[in-house]
Scaffold this motif. Sequence first.
Motif, PDB file in Angstrom:
ATOM      1  N   ASP A   1       0.845  -1.188   0.000  1.00 44.49           N
ATOM      2  CA  ASP A   1       0.000   0.000   0.000  1.00 44.49           C
ATOM      3  C   ASP A   1       0.884   1.243   0.000  1.00 44.49           C
ATOM      4  O   ASP A   1       2.120   1.168  -0.052  1.00 44.49           O
ATOM      5  CB  ASP A   1      -0.960  -0.004   1.188  1.00 44.49           C
ATOM      6  CG  ASP A   1      -0.251  -0.102   2.536  1.00 44.49           C
ATOM      7  OD1 ASP A   1       0.976   0.155   2.594  1.00 44.49           O
ATOM      8  OD2 ASP A   1      -0.925  -0.433   3.530  1.00 44.49           O
TER       9      ASP A   1
ATOM     10  N   ASP B   1       1.600   3.495   2.354  1.00 38.12           N
ATOM     11  CA  ASP B   1       2.510   3.633   3.491  1.00 38.12           C
ATOM     12  C   ASP B   1       3.700   2.682   3.369  1.00 38.12           C
ATOM     13  O   ASP B   1       4.850   3.060   3.642  1.00 38.12           O
ATOM     14  CB  ASP B   1       1.765   3.367   4.806  1.00 38.12           C
ATOM     15  CG  ASP B   1       0.739   4.436   5.118  1.00 38.12           C
ATOM     16  OD1 ASP B   1       0.898   5.561   4.596  1.00 38.12           O
ATOM     17  OD2 ASP B   1      -0.220   4.147   5.872  1.00 38.12           O
TER      18      ASP B   1
ATOM     19  N   SER C   1       7.756   3.553   2.949  1.00 42.13           N
ATOM     20  CA  SER C   1       8.785   3.057   3.855  1.00 42.13           C
ATOM     21  C   SER C   1       9.859   2.260   3.126  1.00 42.13           C
ATOM     22  O   SER C   1      10.988   2.143   3.599  1.00 42.13           O
ATOM     23  CB  SER C   1       8.145   2.186   4.941  1.00 42.13           C
ATOM     24  OG  SER C   1       7.622   0.984   4.374  1.00 42.13           O
TER      25      SER C   1
END
Length: 461
Positions: free
Chosen positions: A273, A275, A279
């Motif tokens: 996704d 996020d 990261s």
Amino acid sequence: MIRATLIALVVAAATPLTAETRVPVSQAEISLGFAPLVKEAAPAVVNIYTKTVTQERQRTPFSNDPFFDEFFRGLSQPQQRVQNSLGSGVILSDDGIVVSNYHVVGMATEIRVVTTDRREYNARVILSDKASDLAILQLDGAEDLPFLDLRNSDQVEVGELALAIGNPFGVGQTVSSGIISGLARTGTATGEGFGYYLQTDAAINPGNSGGALIDVNGDLIGINTRILSRSGGSNGIGFAIPANLVGEIVHQARSGTEEFQRPWAGMSGQPVDADLAASMGMALPEGMVISDLHSASPFVEAGFKVGDVISMVDGQVVNSPSEMAFRMSVAGMGSTAQVTRLRGTEKDVLDVQMMAAPNRPPAAPVQLGENTPLPGLTVARINPEVIFRMGLALNAEGIVITDPGQHGARAGLRPGDVLLAINGNEVAETTEVPQFLSESGRRLNLNLQRGGQRLNLRFRL
């Protein structure tokens, strides 16, 4: 004739729309429709009538009482119950190979198939797969039957015209039209489906299950299987199993396989996704990140590691575990799939062998006899094949209950329970289970692992 109709459709679609209605001015406009296509394709769609005989225990006034229901269980005699159902199917060869849904024919004891020209055939299931909700039938004594060709469902695009052919509500063969509304739908249909579908707004109703979803050339692009509905009727959200998976299952059926063989990934993962992409330093969220790998996984052999992202299989986009499993199933057992790996800023394509989960070390199943505390209880050593078949965690180890037996089920045991200890004796081999049970005396204490929980079950024998 079909091509002429398609040209007329394109011309009509290109004509600017106005707010006025008018009378058709040409023969092409008057005859505009799918009639030639339906005449060619409909004879290959059949009605399927099934009969299923089940054993049901006669209900008593105490059936809803846990204590008295158990007391009267041995006194009531099981009775046979006959269930009749209706569905559809599609002929895929002139010698009578028919595809339908598992939920239509998978458990049937008698199957009767009726063609559009009223010929009737007895049929038998030669391969079935509950996970994908597909079953392959062979019609007895069939020859020179009309059939549909399979289209490469990876080439289907959103917005294409599509026709659904089946027998909704038992009213007789019916054709409904629509478009392909979506591709690669996962987790949206209910039931036993494998979770990877083509979506269409062509009306699909009860009885359409197992029927054909065809394109404007009369080729099969999917098998109608599910709808998303609160009322039970069509709301314009229907799902079809892609033809590419149908083709692989038919191939295995013709090779003599009685149960569909699906390649083993030996991994778990999750969609990337926004996020997670941020990261990991990815510009856009794409693919499926590997969260766990079994040491015997073919992906380990190919060079994959936990944290790698899989974005494509054989040139087709993969964004979820369901899509990954579908792509591997379509690739087929014994083949080599080209899997695109993203690792940091690097992107490469690796060859991965499509293989069965290895039965190593041997599962060595043991079933307890009648003169034991838990007759019918079956256990096996956990290995990759058992993990795959039982749906266990990749890191599962030890001895697992594959069948609790009648007494074990009543006592609360379930398939998939990992048996840790019997009366304090740690279980390391399947052969130790009957030995430890025979030494249990009048009391039995079982230590189990069920999912993420440890359980302690105590019995008085």
